[in-house]
Write a protein that holds these residues in place. Structure first.
Motif, mmCIF file in Angstrom:
data_model
loop_
_atom_site.group_PDB
_atom_site.id
_atom_site.type_symbol
_atom_site.label_atom_id
_atom_site.label_comp_id
_atom_site.label_asym_id
_atom_site.label_seq_id
_atom_site.Cartn_x
_atom_site.Cartn_y
_atom_site.Cartn_z
ATOM 1 N N HIS A 76 0.813 -1.220 0.000
ATOM 2 C CA HIS A 76 0.000 0.000 0.000
ATOM 3 C C HIS A 76 0.844 1.265 0.000
ATOM 4 N N ALA A 77 2.166 1.116 0.039
ATOM 5 C CA ALA A 77 3.047 2.289 0.069
ATOM 6 C C ALA A 77 2.763 3.194 -1.120
ATOM 7 N N GLY A 78 2.655 4.492 -0.868
ATOM 8 C CA GLY A 78 2.420 5.447 -1.939
ATOM 9 C C GLY A 78 0.972 5.567 -2.366
ATOM 10 N N PHE A 79 0.047 4.902 -1.640
ATOM 11 C CA PHE A 79 -1.372 5.047 -1.964
ATOM 12 C C PHE A 79 -1.894 6.324 -1.315
ATOM 13 N N TRP A 80 -2.350 7.257 -2.139
ATOM 14 C CA TRP A 80 -2.903 8.520 -1.649
ATOM 15 C C TRP A 80 -4.291 8.748 -2.235
ATOM 16 N N SER A 81 -5.119 7.717 -2.129
ATOM 17 C CA SER A 81 -6.469 7.771 -2.695
ATOM 18 C C SER A 81 -6.344 8.034 -4.198
#
Length: 485
Positions: A76-81
């Motif tokens: 999920h790293a770097g998930f910003w919607s």
């Protein structure tokens, strides 16, 4: 002779009721003792085997659980919607102005002074950090020597109040991004600028400025060059017809026709979540969802629950408001016992490999593209979809960040994968076993050897060990760099 007959039955009767002889008793006792010794030995061996099996099962379970925990966070790293940084968006047509320029300090407590535009952009653009020492200002008590630290950042995968998601809590840090704007940057016009306004490029002059009223309300506008460069203000209102934005507090230096700007269409804060979702009128559209800011730090310390207990344990520190200082990384919590060593290699995507281009990533220029079917520029612009100066989602090499050779900002901004090496040992010794093996906690060199700095062992103690390794693809980051064949 007649007197002999009564005596014979008496002798027979005495013989019939007679016991074992001493020799017979000694033989019987000896046999019984031998059987008892054999049964005892068998019981001891079975118990010892069962104990070793329990230890081995526990070791395997702990190792798999540790790897699974790390994998679940890393993917999920770097998930910003729905937000994608300009520098990592292959469809962004201009020169990106949010390229990370500093390696973030994970333990910097949140406040308006510390968390400026540059720092927030680096937090978002560098979602994974690793190293063999405490990063930034972090103080990691009882950190085990020769083990790495891993920091993972992203937005929560669910919105507050949804199923299996935390409730909306006052004081927590949340990320919100607008779905109204198309990404706005440009040069201010000569007229219309005051101490409280900035006149954006007209919608008729650019494809990025919105013509919708209040499209940028609640967002941050930052002057990036020219007169008054380096100022950041929150937009309080916006007139789509005149393309004039009013800011919440006065400019220190009033913009003019030389001032370049960018509008930051996301918010990382504890309040004032006013950004809107999609809609014909951004002032009336539903508010965009917000998601909790997640920052997690993993490392190995030399005890489990009580200092000095000698059980190496994987621990986790989370970013949370419930501590001192508030809104900072908190004291670590024990996760998995028996984790003795932990190493991380980061997969760097800084070269375009497709078409044999071999060109380097360059965020100082706008995206340049060629036709992937021919590997050259096509006169039909719609056929040019392969970026020649952006990554392609595949790691070109793996590196381990160390104090002696720390990873650079450019490397960390291009991380698309991670290799994990987790060395697990039994929590209890096995007296009849001596561990004389060596373990390689890194990728094997081209000549088949293991770098000396990454070797562990031989320990020559009575603990059994097992090395787990896996490669994790950072799905969010690598997938948005992929382009059609």
């Amino acid at each position: 002779m007649k007197h002999l007959y009564p005596v014979l039955p008496a002798l027979a009767e005495r013989r019939h009721h007679g016991g074992f002889s001493l020799v017979e008793l000694m033989v019987s006792v000896t046999i019984s003792l031998l059987i008892l010794v054999a049964l005892s030995a068998m019981f001891i061996n079975v118990s010892r085997s069962n104990n070793e099996m329990i230890k081995s099962n526990s070791q395997i379970e702990n190792g798999r659980f540790a790897v699974q925990l790390l994998e679940n966070d890393l993917v999920h790293a770097g998930f910003w919607s729905q937000f994608v940084p300009q520098f990592d968006d292959v469809n962004w047509t201009g020169v990106p102005n949010d390229t990370p320029d500093v390696v973030p300090d994970p333990c910097l407590a949140h406040n308006a002074g510390n968390w400026n535009f540059s720092y927030i952009q680096s937090l978002i653009g560098i979602p994974v950090q690793s190293g063999d020492a405490a990063p930034g200002t972090c103080v990691l008590g009882s950190k085990r020597a020769n083990t790495d630290v891993l920091v993972v950042r992203h937005a929560a995968t669910c919105a507050p109040g949804e199923a299996n998601c935390d409730a909306d809590t006052t004081g927590k840090l949340y990320f919100q991004n607008s779905l109204c704007g198309a990404g706005t940057a440009g040069t201010a016009r000569a007229s219309g600028n005051t101490t409280m306004t900035i006149a954006l490029a007209l919608p008729s002059d650019t494809t990025t400025t919105s013509a919708t009223d209040n499209a940028y309300s609640g967002m941050t506008i930052r002057t990036t060059g020219g007169t008054g460069a380096g100022q950041s203000r929150v937009v309080s209102s916006y007139n789509g017809g005149t393309a004039v934005a009013t800011v919440a507090s006065a400019w220190t230096t009033t913009p003019d026709a030389t001032t370049t700007y960018t509008i930051v269409e996301h918010l990382l804060a504890t309040s004032n979540f006013t950004l809107h979702g999609r809609g014909a009128d951004c002032s009336a559209a539903p508010l965009a969802s917000k998601r909790k800011f997640v920052s997690t730090m993993y490392y190995v310390r030399d005890y489990s629950h009580t200092a000095g207990d000698g059980v190496p344990t994987l621990v986790r520190s989370v970013f949370d408001p419930a501590g001192a200082p508030a809104l900072a990384h908190q004291a670590p919590e024990a996760l998995v016992e028996g984790i003795e060593r932990f190493a991380v290699e980061l997969g760097i995507d800084n070269v375009v490999s497709r078409c044999g281009l071999g060109t380097a990533v360059d965020y100082t220029a706008a995206v340049a593209k060629v036709d992937p079917s021919t590997c050259v520029l096509n006169a039909d612009a719609s056929r040019n979809s392969l970026p020649t100066n952006r990554g392609d989602g595949n790691p070109d090499r793996f590196v381990r960040c160390t104090t002696a050779a720390p990873c650079t900002v450019a490397q960390l901004a291009n991380v698309v994968a991670a290799q994990l090496f987790v060395l697990v040992r039994n929590t209890e010794p096995s007296p009849d076993y001596t561990d004389s093996k060596t373990y390689c906690l890194t990728s094997i060199a081209a000549d088949g050897s293991c770098p000396a700095a990454s070797l562990a062992g031989p320990f020559n103690d009575h603990y059994k060990r097992h090395l787990f390794s896996t490669t994790v693809r950072l799905t969010t980051i690598s997938s948005r760099r992929e382009t059609p064949q």
